[in-house]
Each structure stands twice: as C-alpha cells, then as structure tokens.
Write a protein that holds these residues in place. Structure first.
Motif, PDB file in Angstrom:
ATOM      1  N   VAL A 166       0.836  -1.196   0.000  1.00  0.00           N
ATOM      2  CA  VAL A 166       0.000   0.000   0.000  1.00  0.00           C
ATOM      3  C   VAL A 166       0.874   1.250   0.000  1.00  0.00           C
ATOM      4  CG1 VAL A 166      -1.700   1.353   1.277  1.00  0.00           C
ATOM      5  CG2 VAL A 166      -1.896  -1.127   1.218  1.00  0.00           C
ATOM      6  N   LEU A 167       0.494   2.203  -0.818  1.00  0.00           N
ATOM      7  CA  LEU A 167       1.134   3.517  -0.800  1.00  0.00           C
ATOM      8  C   LEU A 167       0.121   4.497  -0.255  1.00  0.00           C
ATOM      9  CD1 LEU A 167       3.597   5.267  -1.642  1.00  0.00           C
ATOM     10  CD2 LEU A 167       2.456   5.602  -3.844  1.00  0.00           C
ATOM     11  N   LYS A 168       0.390   5.039   0.934  1.00  0.00           N
ATOM     12  CA  LYS A 168      -0.546   5.985   1.545  1.00  0.00           C
ATOM     13  C   LYS A 168      -0.221   7.399   1.083  1.00  0.00           C
ATOM     14  CE  LYS A 168      -2.765   3.830   5.394  1.00  0.00           C
ATOM     15  NZ  LYS A 168      -3.295   4.070   6.740  1.00  0.00           N
ATOM     16  N   ILE A 169      -1.264   8.071   0.627  1.00  0.00           N
ATOM     17  CA  ILE A 169      -1.093   9.359  -0.027  1.00  0.00           C
ATOM     18  C   ILE A 169      -1.928  10.429   0.667  1.00  0.00           C
ATOM     19  CG2 ILE A 169      -1.342  10.590  -2.219  1.00  0.00           C
ATOM     20  CD1 ILE A 169      -1.464   7.540  -3.382  1.00  0.00           C
ATOM     21  N   GLY A 170      -1.283  11.468   1.126  1.00  0.00           N
ATOM     22  CA  GLY A 170      -1.992  12.582   1.740  1.00  0.00           C
ATOM     23  C   GLY A 170      -2.583  13.485   0.678  1.00  0.00           C
ATOM     24  N   THR A 171      -3.863  13.807   0.824  1.00  0.00           N
ATOM     25  CA  THR A 171      -4.522  14.697  -0.132  1.00  0.00           C
ATOM     26  C   THR A 171      -5.690  15.382   0.559  1.00  0.00           C
ATOM     27  OG1 THR A 171      -5.275  14.822  -2.435  1.00  0.00           O
ATOM     28  CG2 THR A 171      -6.216  13.077  -1.081  1.00  0.00           C
ATOM     29  N   GLU A 172      -6.187  16.440  -0.003  1.00  0.00           N
ATOM     30  CA  GLU A 172      -7.186  17.246   0.693  1.00  0.00           C
ATOM     31  C   GLU A 172      -8.609  16.742   0.512  1.00  0.00           C
ATOM     32  OE1 GLU A 172      -8.159  21.982   1.377  1.00  0.00           O
ATOM     33  OE2 GLU A 172      -7.077  21.324  -0.398  1.00  0.00           O
ATOM     34  N   PHE A 213      -5.712   6.715  -0.088  1.00  0.00           N
ATOM     35  CA  PHE A 213      -5.680   8.150   0.168  1.00  0.00           C
ATOM     36  C   PHE A 213      -6.134   8.484   1.577  1.00  0.00           C
ATOM     37  CE2 PHE A 213      -5.861   7.685  -4.380  1.00  0.00           C
ATOM     38  CZ  PHE A 213      -4.942   8.633  -4.813  1.00  0.00           C
ATOM     39  N   GLU A 214      -5.384   9.390   2.193  1.00  0.00           N
ATOM     40  CA  GLU A 214      -5.687   9.881   3.528  1.00  0.00           C
ATOM     41  C   GLU A 214      -6.050  11.359   3.401  1.00  0.00           C
ATOM     42  OE1 GLU A 214      -5.791   8.128   6.246  1.00  0.00           O
ATOM     43  OE2 GLU A 214      -5.006   6.251   5.442  1.00  0.00           O
ATOM     44  N   GLU A 215      -7.294  11.696   3.633  1.00  0.00           N
ATOM     45  CA  GLU A 215      -7.754  13.074   3.451  1.00  0.00           C
ATOM     46  C   GLU A 215      -7.569  13.907   4.717  1.00  0.00           C
ATOM     47  OE1 GLU A 215     -11.600  13.392   1.392  1.00  0.00           O
ATOM     48  OE2 GLU A 215     -11.393  11.251   0.956  1.00  0.00           O
ATOM     49  N   THR A 216      -7.147  15.132   4.521  1.00  0.00           N
ATOM     50  CA  THR A 216      -6.950  16.045   5.645  1.00  0.00           C
ATOM     51  C   THR A 216      -6.986  17.478   5.147  1.00  0.00           C
ATOM     52  OG1 THR A 216      -5.583  16.451   7.604  1.00  0.00           O
ATOM     53  CG2 THR A 216      -4.439  16.259   5.523  1.00  0.00           C
ATOM     54  N   GLN A 217      -7.056  18.409   6.059  1.00  0.00           N
ATOM     55  CA  GLN A 217      -7.014  19.818   5.690  1.00  0.00           C
ATOM     56  C   GLN A 217      -5.596  20.208   5.294  1.00  0.00           C
ATOM     57  OE1 GLN A 217      -8.514  21.896   9.142  1.00  0.00           O
ATOM     58  NE2 GLN A 217     -10.647  21.513   8.586  1.00  0.00           N
ATOM     59  N   TRP A 218      -5.515  21.184   4.402  1.00  0.00           N
ATOM     60  CA  TRP A 218      -4.215  21.630   3.912  1.00  0.00           C
ATOM     61  C   TRP A 218      -3.281  22.055   5.039  1.00  0.00           C
ATOM     62  CZ3 TRP A 218      -0.641  21.391   0.576  1.00  0.00           C
ATOM     63  CH2 TRP A 218       0.309  22.402   0.450  1.00  0.00           C
ATOM     64  N   ASP A 219      -3.822  22.740   6.028  1.00  0.00           N
ATOM     65  CA  ASP A 219      -2.978  23.249   7.109  1.00  0.00           C
ATOM     66  C   ASP A 219      -2.272  22.140   7.878  1.00  0.00           C
ATOM     67  OD1 ASP A 219      -3.724  25.768   6.406  1.00  0.00           O
ATOM     68  OD2 ASP A 219      -5.160  26.050   8.037  1.00  0.00           O
ATOM     69  N   ALA A 220      -2.778  20.910   7.794  1.00  0.00           N
ATOM     70  CA  ALA A 220      -2.190  19.798   8.542  1.00  0.00           C
ATOM     71  C   ALA A 220      -1.393  18.833   7.663  1.00  0.00           C
ATOM     72  CB  ALA A 220      -3.291  19.029   9.269  1.00  0.00           C
ATOM     73  N   ILE A 221      -1.295  19.132   6.383  1.00  0.00           N
ATOM     74  CA  ILE A 221      -0.726  18.161   5.454  1.00  0.00           C
ATOM     75  C   ILE A 221       0.730  17.819   5.723  1.00  0.00           C
ATOM     76  CG2 ILE A 221      -0.040  19.809   3.656  1.00  0.00           C
ATOM     77  CD1 ILE A 221      -1.788  16.667   2.704  1.00  0.00           C
ATOM     78  N   PHE A 222       1.564  18.832   5.955  1.00  0.00           N
ATOM     79  CA  PHE A 222       2.987  18.561   6.153  1.00  0.00           C
ATOM     80  C   PHE A 222       3.253  17.943   7.527  1.00  0.00           C
ATOM     81  CE2 PHE A 222       3.152  21.652   2.684  1.00  0.00           C
ATOM     82  CZ  PHE A 222       3.974  20.981   1.809  1.00  0.00           C
ATOM     83  N   ALA A 223       2.466  18.339   8.519  1.00  0.00           N
ATOM     84  CA  ALA A 223       2.599  17.714   9.836  1.00  0.00           C
ATOM     85  C   ALA A 223       2.250  16.231   9.746  1.00  0.00           C
ATOM     86  CB  ALA A 223       1.688  18.411  10.840  1.00  0.00           C
ATOM     87  N   GLY A 224       1.232  15.917   8.945  1.00  0.00           N
ATOM     88  CA  GLY A 224       0.849  14.521   8.763  1.00  0.00           C
ATOM     89  C   GLY A 224       1.938  13.724   8.071  1.00  0.00           C
ATOM     90  N   LEU A 225       2.580  14.336   7.080  1.00  0.00           N
ATOM     91  CA  LEU A 225       3.691  13.675   6.394  1.00  0.00           C
ATOM     92  C   LEU A 225       4.843  13.424   7.354  1.00  0.00           C
ATOM     93  CD1 LEU A 225       4.946  12.739   3.671  1.00  0.00           C
ATOM     94  CD2 LEU A 225       5.861  15.065   3.444  1.00  0.00           C
ATOM     95  N   GLU A 226       5.204  14.439   8.124  1.00  0.00           N
ATOM     96  CA  GLU A 226       6.310  14.321   9.064  1.00  0.00           C
ATOM     97  C   GLU A 226       6.044  13.279  10.144  1.00  0.00           C
ATOM     98  OE1 GLU A 226       6.931  18.237  10.531  1.00  0.00           O
ATOM     99  OE2 GLU A 226       7.546  19.050   8.589  1.00  0.00           O
ATOM    100  N   ALA A 227       4.784  13.165  10.564  1.00  0.00           N
ATOM    101  CA  ALA A 227       4.428  12.207  11.608  1.00  0.00           C
ATOM    102  C   ALA A 227       4.287  10.784  11.069  1.00  0.00           C
ATOM    103  CB  ALA A 227       3.116  12.630  12.276  1.00  0.00           C
ATOM    104  N   GLY A 228       4.342  10.620   9.745  1.00  0.00           N
ATOM    105  CA  GLY A 228       4.247   9.288   9.170  1.00  0.00           C
ATOM    106  C   GLY A 228       2.833   8.797   8.986  1.00  0.00           C
ATOM    107  N   ARG A 229       1.861   9.693   8.998  1.00  0.00           N
ATOM    108  CA  ARG A 229       0.479   9.249   8.814  1.00  0.00           C
ATOM    109  C   ARG A 229       0.214   8.879   7.356  1.00  0.00           C
ATOM    110  NH1 ARG A 229      -0.509  13.500  12.515  1.00  0.00           N
ATOM    111  NH2 ARG A 229      -1.372  14.895  10.932  1.00  0.00           N
ATOM    112  N   PHE A 230       1.045   9.349   6.460  1.00  0.00           N
ATOM    113  CA  PHE A 230       1.021   8.896   5.081  1.00  0.00           C
ATOM    114  C   PHE A 230       2.432   8.998   4.532  1.00  0.00           C
ATOM    115  CE2 PHE A 230       0.637  13.407   4.419  1.00  0.00           C
ATOM    116  CZ  PHE A 230      -0.404  13.823   5.240  1.00  0.00           C
ATOM    117  N   ASP A 231       2.625   8.424   3.349  1.00  0.00           N
ATOM    118  CA  ASP A 231       3.968   8.251   2.802  1.00  0.00           C
ATOM    119  C   ASP A 231       4.402   9.384   1.874  1.00  0.00           C
ATOM    120  OD1 ASP A 231       3.689   5.788   4.089  1.00  0.00           O
ATOM    121  OD2 ASP A 231       2.918   4.838   2.270  1.00  0.00           O
TER     122      ASP A 231
END
Length: 276
Positions: free
Chosen positions: A53-59, A96-114
């Motif tokens: 699985v490739l987890k992808i952060g998107t809005e 796909f892991e949906e989130t608000q734009w303001d949290a996108i980079f924090a989510g990437l850094e925390a490993g919530r998506f790849d």
C-alpha cells in the motif's frame, strides 16, 4: 486559483511561485516510526512493496485536483488519478488519507502517510525540509480579457486599466505592481462576471484556473491575453530519507509520461497538457 501563491518582481522578469493543497489521517503501515523529534523516518520502495500500500496525503476538497464528485461521490481529481497511476506502476495499492491543507505537512512528518499528492509547489523553503519528485504540473500566471480586447497583450499594458482581483491574493499585488486599478472581488467567478459585463478590463489568475473553467464552460467570450515568463512547478512531496522511494516515483512518472497517461489525465481535467 485556490491556495496558490505568486512571489512577484515587477521588473523585466516576473518571478512566479505557486503554493497548493493536501491531506492526512491515520498511520500508514508503510510509514516509518517517529523518532525522538516526532518526525517519522524515510521510506524505501521495498518497504512500500512489502506493505502493498502507498498511503497518499490529499485534501479531498480541492477541485479539480482532489475532490469528491457531487460532494459525496468517490474521491477523484487530477492529482488523485496521477497518484493512483504512480502506485500502479509501483505494483501497490493507492490509499488516500484526506486532511485539511494546514495539517498536510505535519501529517507527512508524523508518518500518517507516505507522500503528498495535492498540488504542492516546489519552493526553496520546502526543498530545505522535504524531498520532491520530478514535477507533474507546470503553470504560469495569466491575464484574462474579453476575446475581442486588443489593448492588452502584456503586463505593461495593464497600466491605467482596471482589473478584478481578490484583495487577499497575490494576484492583487501583481495587478497593482503592473499599474492597474483594482476592483475588489471574492474570486474567479465574480471576476469573470465583471469582465464580461465590461466593468473591468481584465483579471489576473493562474493558468490552471482558467483552463479548468474553460474545460467546464468553454466560454468563447474570454481569452488569455498574456502570461508570465517564469513557471511554477508542483510535485509529489516526501519525508527526508525517502530518496529510494522518490527515485521509484520519478521512474513511474517517466513511464506515465512516455506512455501518454499524464497527457491523457491532464486533457481530461484541463483540455491541455499541463504536465510539461
């Protein structure tokens, strides 16, 4: 265009830099564990393949890039289709892991998506903190006028003219720096309405906004009169330490470009190839 930023110079060259959007949610099976700093480690292609699985952060709310058709339909969009095609080339499932734009980079850094696929523009500040794939979206800033306008063919021609701009956007600053008078509007739709009514001479926005609008409405009464020389580029963003995965995604993008997939997806959403 929503959530895009142009850093401007009003000399012979207008430097352009766009910003964009993204998403996040629960931890990924492929995500590296967070260290003492709270930042997850990078990923290798093999780790992604092992997880399948490739987890992808998107809005998920950023049309036409990442959105739900009709508001409640399946997740779709330009970035969603490209990210799905990338995962396919890697031989794994796109999740796909949906989130608000303001949290996108924090989510990437925390490993919530790849990785993030949501029109993330490449800027010097971001390059200092994250890794990027080769760009898959290229755009410019454009002046839009009525189709029969012959007075405006450059940014210099805006001097003394009236443009319709949101006062909170950098398009407003570009218009002012170009010598235009500015009529305040809420966004693209209102700006085009004033333009077609003859109440303003032009509006400035990014090319993707214009192409998206024309793909939907095919309005022959407006045109692009001029565009900036410099271009902005958007790409997939990754945590540092993911060089191996970035290399694999670059390879996938090269294949998708060669086999015409990128151009096909681009034409579907914009009626033009915005990937080069």
């Amino acid at each position: 265009m929503k959530r895009q930023f142009f850093a401007l110079m009003t000399t012979a060259v207008i430097a352009v830099t766009l910003t964009a959007c993204g998403g996040s949610s629960t931890p990924s099976a492929t995500s590296g564990s967070a260290g003492a700093t709270g930042t997850a480690s990078g990923l290798t292609l093999q780790q992604v393949k092992d997880a399948g699985v490739l987890k992808i952060g998107t809005e998920g709310t950023y049309k036409p890039f990442s959105f739900h058709e009709g508001g409640t339909g399946a997740l779709t969009g330009f970035d969603v289709e490209i990210a799905t095609a990338i995962a396919g080339k890697l031989g794994v499932e796109a999740k796909f892991e949906e989130t608000q734009w303001d949290a996108i980079f924090a989510g990437l850094e925390a490993g919530r998506f790849d990785m993030i696929a949501n029109q993330v523009s490449i800027t010097p500040e971001r390059k200092a903190k994250y890794l990027f794939s080769t760009p898959y979206t290229v755009s410019t800033g454009v002046i839009v006028t009525k189709a029969d306008n012959t007075d405006i063919s450059s940014f210099a021609d805006l001097k003394g003219k009236t443009t319709a701009q949101s006062l909170t956007s950098n398009w407003y600053q570009l218009a002012k720096d170009s010598g235009a008078k500015v009529e305040a509007v809420e966004g693209w739709a209102q700006a085009v309405t004033l333009l077609k009514q003859g109440r303003v001479d032009a509006t400035i926005n990014d090319k993707l906004t214009y192409l998206d609008s024309q793909k939907t409405k095919n309005d022959p009464s407006i045109k692009i009169a001029a565009e900036t020389t410099d271009k902005s580029e958007s790409a997939v963003a990754f945590r540092t330490g993911s060089e191996d995965l970035v290399k694999a995604v670059d390879g996938a993008l090269a294949e998708l470009k060669a086999d015409g997939t990128l151009a096909k997806i681009s034409d579907k959403y914009f009626g033009a190839d915005v990937t080069k």
